[in-house]
Design an enzyme around this catalytic site. Structure first.
Site, PDB file in Angstrom:
ATOM      1  CB  CYS A 134      33.390  37.584  38.704  1.00  0.00           C
ATOM      2  SG  CYS A 134      32.599  38.479  40.049  1.00  0.00           S
ATOM      3  CD  GLU A 198      30.126  44.134  44.553  1.00  0.00           C
ATOM      4  OE1 GLU A 198      31.066  44.004  45.362  1.00  0.00           O
ATOM      5  OE2 GLU A 198      30.285  44.201  43.341  1.00  0.00           O
ATOM      6  N   GLY A 199      30.695  46.243  47.888  1.00  0.00           N
ATOM      7  CA  GLY A 199      31.761  47.238  47.845  1.00  0.00           C
ATOM      8  C   GLY A 199      32.947  46.892  46.973  1.00  0.00           C
ATOM      9  CD  GLN A 200      35.750  41.729  45.176  1.00  0.00           C
ATOM     10  OE1 GLN A 200      34.782  41.045  45.454  1.00  0.00           O
ATOM     11  NE2 GLN A 200      36.932  41.220  44.916  1.00  0.00           N
ATOM     12  N   GLY A 277      43.326  35.215  47.150  1.00  0.00           N
ATOM     13  CA  GLY A 277      43.287  36.629  46.778  1.00  0.00           C
ATOM     14  C   GLY A 277      42.165  37.343  47.510  1.00  0.00           C
ATOM     15  CG  MET A 279      37.139  37.588  44.377  1.00  0.00           C
ATOM     16  SD  MET A 279      35.511  38.344  44.486  1.00  0.00           S
ATOM     17  CE  MET A 279      34.556  37.177  43.538  1.00  0.00           C
TER      18      MET A 279
END
Length: 535
Positions: A134, A198-200, A277, A279
């Site tokens: 994103c 952030e870890g994503q 999902g 997110m």
């Protein structure tokens, strides 16, 4: 190294061949890199960035067949020998391009293998990978030559997205070799994210490797780069506290919503989450952390929603199918969207006829869209009764913790510098592989020629047992003679001193046996591509 199956021999001939009157000035010129200092919230790193404005192509007339093409190959390869293959990243991110541009060039995960195949069919591209999230869309390639390779990738991006190259060039960034390596390591460590730490993104880098396994074109250099980036991301999170207190895009979205909402009781504000999902699940968890006890979740199937409900047992989570999405939106005050839909779920015509939002939110319905491409069309923001926010609006949330996160980022940079040095050493160590192969082939040709001469002298009626014994004897002698040189050509790349010695040994063997490794390897690649297209 995997060779693309869609390569055009005619294109390659036109690309590489010179006429008898051509001079070295006909080779594609290389744009000189310009160093500049990246001085922002992420890091302080000297980067070498090249503007990729298309230059005129070389207009040389290709010969009639591939034979004459190969006959002229060595003279043409001289220019490419000096440059060598380069790792290049060409991308657009939240730092360089608005969401409107990023969603145009986004590539769904299911399309990554196709994209890799198409990229590797380009004349100057050997390996490729796609990282599309994103907040970014980045193309990583191993290019035979930098400028022509970048030009081809830019044209490919333009063709697949229908965005002119000139427009892409206004928003893209371009990094080579060590700078490209450092960039991916920073991305994996969370230093380049909109929400620092952030870890994503680390999970998304892992997904690139997972999807790339077995895909022709996700070759040794690029796959090695992404695998090393995963190691870097894990190490940064283990050895620094950059992830402590860090927020994800999903949590920042929830924070943004609460910043924009008027003072109201959470018990009265109706929350709707579309998409269950990764997110969407994080959005739900952060809403719960804010005190929400009830929400509606719209998803294609109930399975994921049931799993979330089982994990958050004290929260009332109501599942609704996609067919009831508009009805649910009409009953909600705040709508979070996080689906992989390639077309908007909400357009102006859908939203204008919805019942007004409750008095608890001032009659304005809030849409917080964290999807790329966007789930909420830009036209929706024209409505007076609606407030629309997307991922680019999250910058307001993350600004508050900027200084603290920057200090943590500086700690991570030390680790990235160490890992970058190791990766470069590993890449340098790969230079010996062609020499090893060429030396083996060189000695094997001698062995076979001498074996044939020996057997010819012994006559035609030699017993198979003796023939096999002589063959084994010759193989044994060659293996023992090669053992020493091979040991001095092998290096894992971790010890800089050993690597330097190994490369010296490689160059010495190239000179002694006249192996001409650098040229012969590229020649073999080109021959393979041409021959593959002649089948």
């Amino acid at each position: 190294m995997a060779l693309p199956s869609t390569f055009s021999a005619a294109k390659f001939e036109a690309l590489f061949l010179k006429s008898s009157s051509s001079s070295s000035s006909q080779f594609p010129s290389r744009t000189l890199p310009t160093a500049f200092l990246v001085h922002n919230r992420r890091t302080f790193v000297r980067r070498r960035v090249v503007r990729c404005d298309a230059q005129p192509s070389d207009a040389s007339v290709p010969p009639n067949n591939a034979t004459s093409f190969l006959n002229n190959l060595y003279s043409t390869l001289t220019g490419y020998k000096k440059e060598g293959s380069s790792i290049v990243v060409i991308g657009l991110s939240v730092h360089t391009a608005p969401v409107e541009m990023r969603e145009k060039i986004a590539i769904p995960e299911a399309e990554w293998p196709r994209a890799i195949a198409e990229l590797c069919s380009l004349n100057h591209i050997e390996e490729a990978a796609v990282l599309s999230t994103c907040n970014r869309m980045e193309i990583y390639v191993l290019a035979v030559s930098q400028h022509p390779g970048v030009k081809e990738v830019m044209e490919w991006m333009s063709k697949t997205s229908s965005v002119p190259v000139s427009e892409l060039s206004q928003h893209r960034f371009l990094l080579y070799n060590n700078d490209a390596t450092d960039h991916l390591f920073e991305v994996s460590a969370g230093l380049d994210s909109l929400v620092l730490g952030e870890g994503q993104i680390l999970a998304q880098v892992k997904q690139v490797v997972k999807v790339g396994q077995g895909v022709n074109g996700f070759g040794r250099n690029i796959s090695g780069l992404f695998k090393h980036a995963i190691t870097v991301g894990k190490r940064v999170r283990t050895e620094t506290n950059i992830a402590s207190g860090a927020v994800s895009v999903s949590s920042a979205a929830v924070e943004l919503a609460f910043m924009k909402l008027p003072e109201a009781s959470l018990d009265n504000v109706m929350m709707l989450v579309i998409g269950a999902g990764k997110m969407g699940k994080l959005v739900i968890k952060h809403l719960v952390a804010k005190g929400c006890k009830k929400m509606v979740v719209v998803n294609r199937t109930e399975e994921r929603v049931a799993a979330i409900r089982e994990e958050l047992k004290d929260i009332e989570i109501i599942y609704k199918p996609l067919s009831e999405m508009l009805t649910c939106a009409g009953e909600a005050d705040v709508v979070f969207t996080s689906t992989a839909s390639e077309t908007p779920l909400f357009l102006k015509g859908h939203v204008k006829d919805l019942p007004p939002a409750s008095q608890y939110v001032g009659g304005h319905r809030f849409f917080v869209d964290i999807s790329i491409p966007r789930n909420v069309g830009s036209c929706v923001s024209d409505l007076e009764c609606v407030r629309v926010y997307n991922v680019d609006d999250l910058k307001e949330v993350v600004a508050a913790n900027k200084e603290d996160r920057l200090r943590k980022a500086m700690e991570a940079q030390t680790i990235i510098a160490e890992e970058s040095k190791q990766f470069k050493a590993w890449r340098d160590s790969l230079e010996t592989v062609p020499t090893i192969k060429n030396l083996r082939s060189f000695v094997e040709r001698i062995r076979l020629a001498e074996l044939e001469r020996c057997l010819a002298k012994m006559g035609d009626d030699i017993p198979k047992k003796i023939r096999r014994a002589v063959d084994d004897l010759s193989r044994g002698i060659v293996t023992k003679l090669l053992h020493g040189p091979m040991q001095h050509l092998r290096c894992d790349g971790n010890d800089t001193r050993t690597l330097s010695e190994t490369l010296e040994n490689m160059h010495a063997l190239n000179r002694i046996f006249n192996l001409e490794t650098e040229i012969s390897v590229l020649e073999q690649k080109i021959r393979a591509k041409v021959e593959q297209n002649q089948k």
